[in-house]
Design a protein around this motif. Structure first.
Motif, PDB file in Angstrom:
ATOM      1  N   LEU A  71      -5.359 -41.635 -22.642  1.00 14.96           N
ATOM      2  CA  LEU A  71      -4.203 -40.744 -22.496  1.00 14.96           C
ATOM      3  C   LEU A  71      -4.110 -40.182 -21.078  1.00 14.96           C
ATOM      4  N   LEU A  72      -5.248 -39.805 -20.510  1.00 12.07           N
ATOM      5  CA  LEU A  72      -5.250 -39.291 -19.145  1.00 12.07           C
ATOM      6  C   LEU A  72      -4.820 -40.365 -18.145  1.00 12.07           C
ATOM      7  N   ASP A  73      -5.276 -41.598 -18.373  1.00  7.62           N
ATOM      8  CA  ASP A  73      -4.973 -42.693 -17.445  1.00  7.62           C
ATOM      9  C   ASP A  73      -3.559 -43.239 -17.582  1.00  7.62           C
ATOM     10  N   LYS A  74      -3.027 -43.273 -18.791  1.00  5.03           N
ATOM     11  CA  LYS A  74      -1.781 -44.004 -19.027  1.00  5.03           C
ATOM     12  C   LYS A  74      -0.573 -43.143 -19.382  1.00  5.03           C
ATOM     13  N   THR A  75      -0.758 -41.832 -19.484  1.00  4.45           N
ATOM     14  CA  THR A  75       0.368 -40.936 -19.793  1.00  4.45           C
ATOM     15  C   THR A  75       0.312 -39.725 -18.871  1.00  4.45           C
ATOM     16  N   ASP A  76       1.334 -38.900 -18.943  1.00  4.28           N
ATOM     17  CA  ASP A  76       1.295 -37.629 -18.214  1.00  4.28           C
ATOM     18  C   ASP A  76       1.176 -36.451 -19.183  1.00  4.28           C
ATOM     19  N   LEU A  77       0.772 -36.737 -20.413  1.00  2.00           N
ATOM     20  CA  LEU A  77       0.638 -35.697 -21.433  1.00  2.00           C
ATOM     21  C   LEU A  77      -0.493 -34.722 -21.114  1.00  2.00           C
ATOM     22  N   ASN A  78      -0.270 -33.464 -21.468  1.00  3.69           N
ATOM     23  CA  ASN A  78      -1.375 -32.517 -21.560  1.00  3.69           C
ATOM     24  C   ASN A  78      -2.108 -32.838 -22.849  1.00  3.69           C
ATOM     25  N   ILE A  79      -3.415 -32.602 -22.879  1.00  3.79           N
ATOM     26  CA  ILE A  79      -4.208 -32.944 -24.053  1.00  3.79           C
ATOM     27  C   ILE A  79      -5.048 -31.738 -24.466  1.00  3.79           C
ATOM     28  N   VAL A  80      -4.948 -31.395 -25.739  1.00  5.76           N
ATOM     29  CA  VAL A  80      -5.781 -30.353 -26.336  1.00  5.76           C
ATOM     30  C   VAL A  80      -6.690 -31.043 -27.331  1.00  5.76           C
ATOM     31  N   PHE A  81      -7.985 -30.899 -27.164  1.00  2.77           N
ATOM     32  CA  PHE A  81      -8.918 -31.357 -28.192  1.00  2.77           C
ATOM     33  C   PHE A  81      -9.400 -30.119 -28.922  1.00  2.77           C
ATOM     34  N   LYS A  82      -9.144 -30.057 -30.212  1.00  2.00           N
ATOM     35  CA  LYS A  82      -9.581 -28.935 -31.062  1.00  2.00           C
ATOM     36  C   LYS A  82     -10.763 -29.408 -31.881  1.00  2.00           C
ATOM     37  N   ALA A  83     -11.952 -28.947 -31.521  1.00  2.00           N
ATOM     38  CA  ALA A  83     -13.165 -29.327 -32.235  1.00  2.00           C
ATOM     39  C   ALA A  83     -13.182 -28.686 -33.620  1.00  2.00           C
ATOM     40  N   PHE A 106     -16.318 -35.119 -19.779  1.00  2.00           N
ATOM     41  CA  PHE A 106     -15.122 -34.876 -18.971  1.00  2.00           C
ATOM     42  C   PHE A 106     -15.286 -33.724 -17.973  1.00  2.00           C
ATOM     43  N   SER A 107     -16.498 -33.171 -17.874  1.00  2.00           N
ATOM     44  CA  SER A 107     -16.786 -32.055 -16.953  1.00  2.00           C
ATOM     45  C   SER A 107     -15.844 -30.882 -17.173  1.00  2.00           C
ATOM     46  N   VAL A 108     -15.700 -30.488 -18.437  1.00  2.00           N
ATOM     47  CA  VAL A 108     -14.821 -29.381 -18.816  1.00  2.00           C
ATOM     48  C   VAL A 108     -15.598 -28.463 -19.751  1.00  2.00           C
ATOM     49  N   THR A 109     -15.462 -27.156 -19.562  1.00  2.00           N
ATOM     50  CA  THR A 109     -16.063 -26.219 -20.500  1.00  2.00           C
ATOM     51  C   THR A 109     -14.999 -25.724 -21.458  1.00  2.00           C
ATOM     52  N   GLU A 110     -15.438 -25.159 -22.597  1.00  2.00           N
ATOM     53  CA  GLU A 110     -14.461 -24.675 -23.572  1.00  2.00           C
ATOM     54  C   GLU A 110     -13.526 -23.664 -22.925  1.00  2.00           C
ATOM     55  N   THR A 111     -12.264 -23.785 -23.197  1.00  2.00           N
ATOM     56  CA  THR A 111     -11.143 -22.996 -22.670  1.00  2.00           C
ATOM     57  C   THR A 111     -10.934 -23.195 -21.165  1.00  2.00           C
ATOM     58  N   ASP A 112     -11.769 -24.002 -20.528  1.00  2.00           N
ATOM     59  CA  ASP A 112     -11.534 -24.392 -19.146  1.00  2.00           C
ATOM     60  C   ASP A 112     -10.725 -25.683 -19.189  1.00  2.00           C
ATOM     61  N   ARG A 113     -10.139 -26.049 -18.102  1.00  2.00           N
ATOM     62  CA  ARG A 113      -9.340 -27.264 -18.059  1.00  2.00           C
ATOM     63  C   ARG A 113      -9.997 -28.298 -17.162  1.00  2.00           C
ATOM     64  N   SER A 114      -9.606 -29.539 -17.372  1.00  2.00           N
ATOM     65  CA  SER A 114     -10.076 -30.610 -16.503  1.00  2.00           C
ATOM     66  C   SER A 114      -9.575 -30.338 -15.091  1.00  2.00           C
ATOM     67  N   PRO A 115     -10.176 -30.984 -14.092  1.00  2.00           N
ATOM     68  CA  PRO A 115      -9.751 -30.734 -12.704  1.00  2.00           C
ATOM     69  C   PRO A 115      -8.244 -30.897 -12.480  1.00  2.00           C
ATOM     70  N   ASP A 116      -7.610 -31.821 -13.194  1.00  2.00           N
ATOM     71  CA  ASP A 116      -6.162 -31.982 -13.016  1.00  2.00           C
ATOM     72  C   ASP A 116      -5.358 -31.043 -13.921  1.00  2.00           C
ATOM     73  N   GLY A 117      -6.035 -30.225 -14.710  1.00  2.00           N
ATOM     74  CA  GLY A 117      -5.373 -29.227 -15.551  1.00  2.00           C
ATOM     75  C   GLY A 117      -4.736 -29.764 -16.813  1.00  2.00           C
ATOM     76  N   ARG A 118      -4.963 -31.038 -17.157  1.00  2.00           N
ATOM     77  CA  ARG A 118      -4.278 -31.652 -18.299  1.00  2.00           C
ATOM     78  C   ARG A 118      -5.108 -31.694 -19.572  1.00  2.00           C
ATOM     79  N   LEU A 119      -6.373 -31.397 -19.527  1.00  2.00           N
ATOM     80  CA  LEU A 119      -7.239 -31.463 -20.707  1.00  2.00           C
ATOM     81  C   LEU A 119      -7.883 -30.115 -20.940  1.00  2.00           C
ATOM     82  N   ILE A 120      -7.770 -29.644 -22.171  1.00  2.00           N
ATOM     83  CA  ILE A 120      -8.454 -28.420 -22.562  1.00  2.00           C
ATOM     84  C   ILE A 120      -9.188 -28.692 -23.868  1.00  2.00           C
TER      85      ILE A 120
END
Length: 183
Positions: A71-83, A106-120
């Motif tokens: 999704l990160l590579d092939k779309t411009d969607l924001n992504i929320v993963f809810k554990a 993905f080098s992201v902490t909970e409630t933090d975002r990925s470096p590009d801001g698209r994954l939480i």
């Protein structure tokens, strides 16, 4: 048919998940850009529905990594993963295994975002509050997909959930991520 439909609706309305209680609603925006967002509802890594899926089992962690990266590579969607919050209490897991593994990967902490801001990555967050901020809801096999359908979504169901093929989900094989993205 109407009686069966009404019974099903009443089950969702009055459902009390014995394992999960929802935290208070949260109106804080998850993303500040104007992109559409996709919620991935996580399942407990050793959930019976995954272990016994078609007699072969599903490696949910590998699937989530592949889905998120694609999704990160092939779309411009924001992504929320809810554990799934029950993973911390599930026998033989007793920690947020999936959440921690994805955060490390993905080098992201909970409630933090990925470096590009698209994954939480979230765990203790009200599901209906997330529904209000996303365009799509996806998962492997989870009650949260049923809840999403009740909220008006057509959930994207990967795998072989007991409710697959009933007409209210978009169903894909776990190895058909590219097909899902093309659709």
């Amino acid at each position: 048919r109407d009686r069966s439909r009404n019974k099903a609706i009443n089950k969702i309305i009055t459902a009390r998940n014995k394992n999960v209680t929802q935290p208070a609603a949260n109106n804080t925006p998850l993303f500040t850009n104007n992109r559409s967002a996709l919620l991935i509802c996580g399942q407990v890594i050793n959930d019976f529905s995954l272990i016994e899926s078609n007699g072969t089992g599903i490696n949910s962690l590998a699937f989530y990594k592949t889905l998120i990266q694609t999704l990160l590579d092939k779309t411009d969607l924001n992504i929320v993963f809810k554990a799934h919050p029950w993973e911390r209490k599930k026998t033989n897991v007793l920690k947020a295994f999936t959440l921690e593994a994805l955060a490390l990967h993905f080098s992201v902490t909970e409630t933090d975002r990925s470096p590009d801001g698209r994954l939480i990555l979230l765990e203790d967050y009200n599901l209906k509050s997330i529904f209000k901020q996303v365009t799509y809801v996806a998962g492997i096999n989870s009650q949260s997909l049923l809840e999403a359908a009740f909220e008006g979504f057509q959930p994207i169901q990967f795998g072989n959930a007991f409710f697959a093929g009933k007409g209210f989900t978009s169903d894909y094989h776990i190895h058909a991520i590219d097909t899902f993205i093309e659709d």
